[in-house]
Enzyme design. Sequence first.
Site, PDB file in Angstrom:
ATOM      1  N   ASP A  10      26.108  35.012  48.347  1.00 35.16           N
ATOM      2  CA  ASP A  10      26.697  34.993  47.001  1.00 35.16           C
ATOM      3  C   ASP A  10      26.383  33.659  46.321  1.00 35.16           C
ATOM      4  OD1 ASP A  10      27.753  37.532  47.065  1.00 35.16           O
ATOM      5  OD2 ASP A  10      29.744  36.898  47.721  1.00 35.16           O
ATOM      6  N   ARG A  20      45.592  32.494  38.211  1.00 30.37           N
ATOM      7  CA  ARG A  20      46.944  33.006  37.948  1.00 30.37           C
ATOM      8  C   ARG A  20      47.937  32.426  38.956  1.00 30.37           C
ATOM      9  NH1 ARG A  20      47.785  39.308  38.993  1.00 30.37           N
ATOM     10  NH2 ARG A  20      46.987  38.610  41.006  1.00 30.37           N
ATOM     11  N   LYS A  40      34.676  39.786  55.176  1.00 35.24           N
ATOM     12  CA  LYS A  40      33.820  38.621  54.935  1.00 35.24           C
ATOM     13  C   LYS A  40      34.312  37.346  55.643  1.00 35.24           C
ATOM     14  CE  LYS A  40      31.679  39.596  50.432  1.00 35.24           C
ATOM     15  NZ  LYS A  40      31.505  39.060  49.075  1.00 35.24           N
ATOM     16  N   GLY A  89      39.673  31.906  38.491  1.00 35.46           N
ATOM     17  CA  GLY A  89      39.854  32.590  39.765  1.00 35.46           C
ATOM     18  C   GLY A  89      39.775  31.618  40.928  1.00 35.46           C
ATOM     19  N   GLY A 142      37.723  34.606  47.121  1.00 33.63           N
ATOM     20  CA  GLY A 142      36.508  34.397  47.903  1.00 33.63           C
ATOM     21  C   GLY A 142      35.289  34.135  47.039  1.00 33.63           C
ATOM     22  N   LEU A 178      31.218  37.704  37.105  1.00 32.97           N
ATOM     23  CA  LEU A 178      30.818  38.312  38.381  1.00 32.97           C
ATOM     24  C   LEU A 178      31.062  39.821  38.385  1.00 32.97           C
ATOM     25  CD1 LEU A 178      30.574  35.381  39.141  1.00 32.97           C
ATOM     26  CD2 LEU A 178      31.666  35.864  41.324  1.00 32.97           C
ATOM     27  N   GLY A 231      27.197  40.130  36.161  1.00 33.65           N
ATOM     28  CA  GLY A 231      27.491  40.355  37.569  1.00 33.65           C
ATOM     29  C   GLY A 231      26.429  41.155  38.296  1.00 33.65           C
TER      30      GLY A 231
HETATM   31  P1  NAP Z   1      39.703  38.076  45.667  1.00 28.21           P
HETATM   32  O1  NAP Z   1      39.463  37.105  46.767  1.00 28.21           O
HETATM   33  O2  NAP Z   1      40.669  39.177  45.891  1.00 28.21           O
HETATM   34  O3  NAP Z   1      40.182  37.232  44.366  1.00 28.21           O
HETATM   35  C1  NAP Z   1      40.579  37.904  43.203  1.00 28.21           C
HETATM   36  C2  NAP Z   1      40.797  36.896  42.073  1.00 28.21           C
HETATM   37  O4  NAP Z   1      41.135  37.645  40.899  1.00 28.21           O
HETATM   38  C3  NAP Z   1      41.949  35.934  42.334  1.00 28.21           C
HETATM   39  O5  NAP Z   1      41.665  34.705  41.729  1.00 28.21           O
HETATM   40  C4  NAP Z   1      43.114  36.652  41.633  1.00 28.21           C
HETATM   41  O6  NAP Z   1      44.141  35.779  41.222  1.00 28.21           O
HETATM   42  C5  NAP Z   1      42.392  37.186  40.410  1.00 28.21           C
HETATM   43  N1  NAP Z   1      43.130  38.293  39.786  1.00 28.21           N
HETATM   44  C6  NAP Z   1      43.215  39.565  40.216  1.00 28.21           C
HETATM   45  N2  NAP Z   1      43.979  40.303  39.365  1.00 28.21           N
HETATM   46  C7  NAP Z   1      44.393  39.450  38.386  1.00 28.21           C
HETATM   47  C8  NAP Z   1      45.202  39.603  37.220  1.00 28.21           C
HETATM   48  N3  NAP Z   1      45.756  40.787  36.895  1.00 28.21           N
HETATM   49  N4  NAP Z   1      45.402  38.527  36.438  1.00 28.21           N
HETATM   50  C9  NAP Z   1      44.846  37.337  36.750  1.00 28.21           C
HETATM   51  N5  NAP Z   1      44.071  37.119  37.840  1.00 28.21           N
HETATM   52  C10 NAP Z   1      43.841  38.171  38.650  1.00 28.21           C
HETATM   53  O7  NAP Z   1      38.353  38.782  45.203  1.00 28.21           O
HETATM   54  P2  NAP Z   1      36.871  38.152  45.251  1.00 28.21           P
HETATM   55  O8  NAP Z   1      36.219  38.552  46.513  1.00 28.21           O
HETATM   56  O9  NAP Z   1      36.961  36.711  44.898  1.00 28.21           O
HETATM   57  O10 NAP Z   1      36.143  38.990  44.078  1.00 28.21           O
HETATM   58  C11 NAP Z   1      36.483  38.761  42.724  1.00 28.21           C
HETATM   59  C12 NAP Z   1      35.526  39.519  41.803  1.00 28.21           C
HETATM   60  O11 NAP Z   1      34.201  39.063  41.970  1.00 28.21           O
HETATM   61  C13 NAP Z   1      35.484  41.040  42.047  1.00 28.21           C
HETATM   62  O12 NAP Z   1      35.415  41.664  40.791  1.00 28.21           O
HETATM   63  C14 NAP Z   1      34.181  41.234  42.801  1.00 28.21           C
HETATM   64  O13 NAP Z   1      33.630  42.521  42.621  1.00 28.21           O
HETATM   65  C15 NAP Z   1      33.340  40.188  42.125  1.00 28.21           C
HETATM   66  N6  NAP Z   1      32.167  39.769  42.930  1.00 28.21           N
HETATM   67  C16 NAP Z   1      30.941  40.045  42.411  1.00 28.21           C
HETATM   68  C17 NAP Z   1      29.817  39.647  43.098  1.00 28.21           C
HETATM   69  C18 NAP Z   1      28.467  39.928  42.506  1.00 28.21           C
HETATM   70  O14 NAP Z   1      27.463  39.846  43.225  1.00 28.21           O
HETATM   71  N7  NAP Z   1      28.402  40.234  41.217  1.00 28.21           N
HETATM   72  C19 NAP Z   1      29.925  38.986  44.336  1.00 28.21           C
HETATM   73  C20 NAP Z   1      31.201  38.732  44.834  1.00 28.21           C
HETATM   74  C21 NAP Z   1      32.328  39.123  44.121  1.00 28.21           C
HETATM   75  P3  NAP Z   1      45.408  35.498  42.194  1.00 28.21           P
HETATM   76  O15 NAP Z   1      44.975  34.438  43.157  1.00 28.21           O
HETATM   77  O16 NAP Z   1      46.458  35.036  41.255  1.00 28.21           O
HETATM   78  O17 NAP Z   1      45.744  36.803  42.864  1.00 28.21           O
END
Ligand code: NAP
Length: 287
Positions: A104, A155, A69, A130, A133, A219, A242
């Site tokens: 998004d 976190r 992305k 969070g 992205g 989400l 989500g």
């Molecule tokens: P990302 O960039 O990898 O970010 C992940 C986030 O989750 C970070 O803030 C991370 O914190 C946190 N995290 C992960 N494990 C954790 C834990 N054990 N304890 C506390 N915080 C934790 O991922 P992303 O692209 O933002 O996506 C995040 C979520 O949104 C996913 O579940 C994805 O499927 C969902 N999403 C859904 C849609 C939809 O259309 N529904 C669209 C986009 C994304 P750290 O910074 O501390 O690692």
Amino acid sequence: MTAPGPAACIIGWPVDHSRSPLIHNYWLKTYGIAGEYRREAVPPDQFEGFVQSLAARDYVGANVTVPHKEKALAYSLPDDCAQAVGAANTLWIAEGFLHATNTDVEGFLNNLDACAPQWDHGLGNVVVLGAGGAARAVVYALLTRGVERITVVNRTAHRAEVLRQRFLERLQVAPWEELNDRLGDAGLFVNTTTLGMAGQPELDADIGRLPGHAIVADLVYVPLTTPLIGTARARGLRTADGLGMLLHQAVRGFELWFGRKPAVTAELRAVVEADLGPSAGQRTGIT
Ligand code: NAP
């Protein structure tokens, strides 16, 4: 074999888990459009070559998912939204150029509009959990709606600070340990982390602290009803899940590639819910 109509795809690595083909092929069938939407598993070192040859591969556009992305911006003409978020999930070819946006943002907003009409009236503080992205897309979306105060809790404190530096405007950062204290005056609480997703740790937030008028958005869509959404509903709060966001974010790509704005309907939702399987819907525990 070339499709009889326009073709689009989702580019990811891995890409097997994506529900986008199900959504777009449902709409193609529903509207009787001759076209096709496929999966393309493209490893990071082949991404540049793949997007630069989209037209040669007979694609009119594509969705882009993890881990491409952010990289997609470098090989396209990103619009203001994709630039502000720093990532693109939708590409389309127009007048020989590859354009990019991030749906998004509108997926999040349109889902909230559908689930909790007038959610942005007199909202006060919004707590975003969070700083990845998805959080960037959510924060940008909230700012476009004139939300007055956003508190980001993550976190890893440094990542939250990077997010604050990106948007500055109306953004503050709070330590992870203060999450529950920050919920007391939150009109909207959004989980953008992977917490609560099947196979991931649960989200330990005290939803009882939220005011009675608060809205909760998650989400995560596997399970369909996350513990967070289940707890909020049990408290009588309005929620936006989500899966709703996933469906709404798909609308613009379909319109750009296939020329018709599709509707997010209960029938489409049921199709995707069925594909996610009963286990996706069952995990409705209250924390
Ligand atoms: P990302 O960039 O990898 O970010 C992940 C986030 O989750 C970070 O803030 C991370 O914190 C946190 N995290 C992960 N494990 C954790 C834990 N054990 N304890 C506390 N915080 C934790 O991922 P992303 O692209 O933002 O996506 C995040 C979520 O949104 C996913 O579940 C994805 O499927 C969902 N999403 C859904 C849609 C939809 O259309 N529904 C669209 C986009 C994304 P750290 O910074 O501390 O690692």
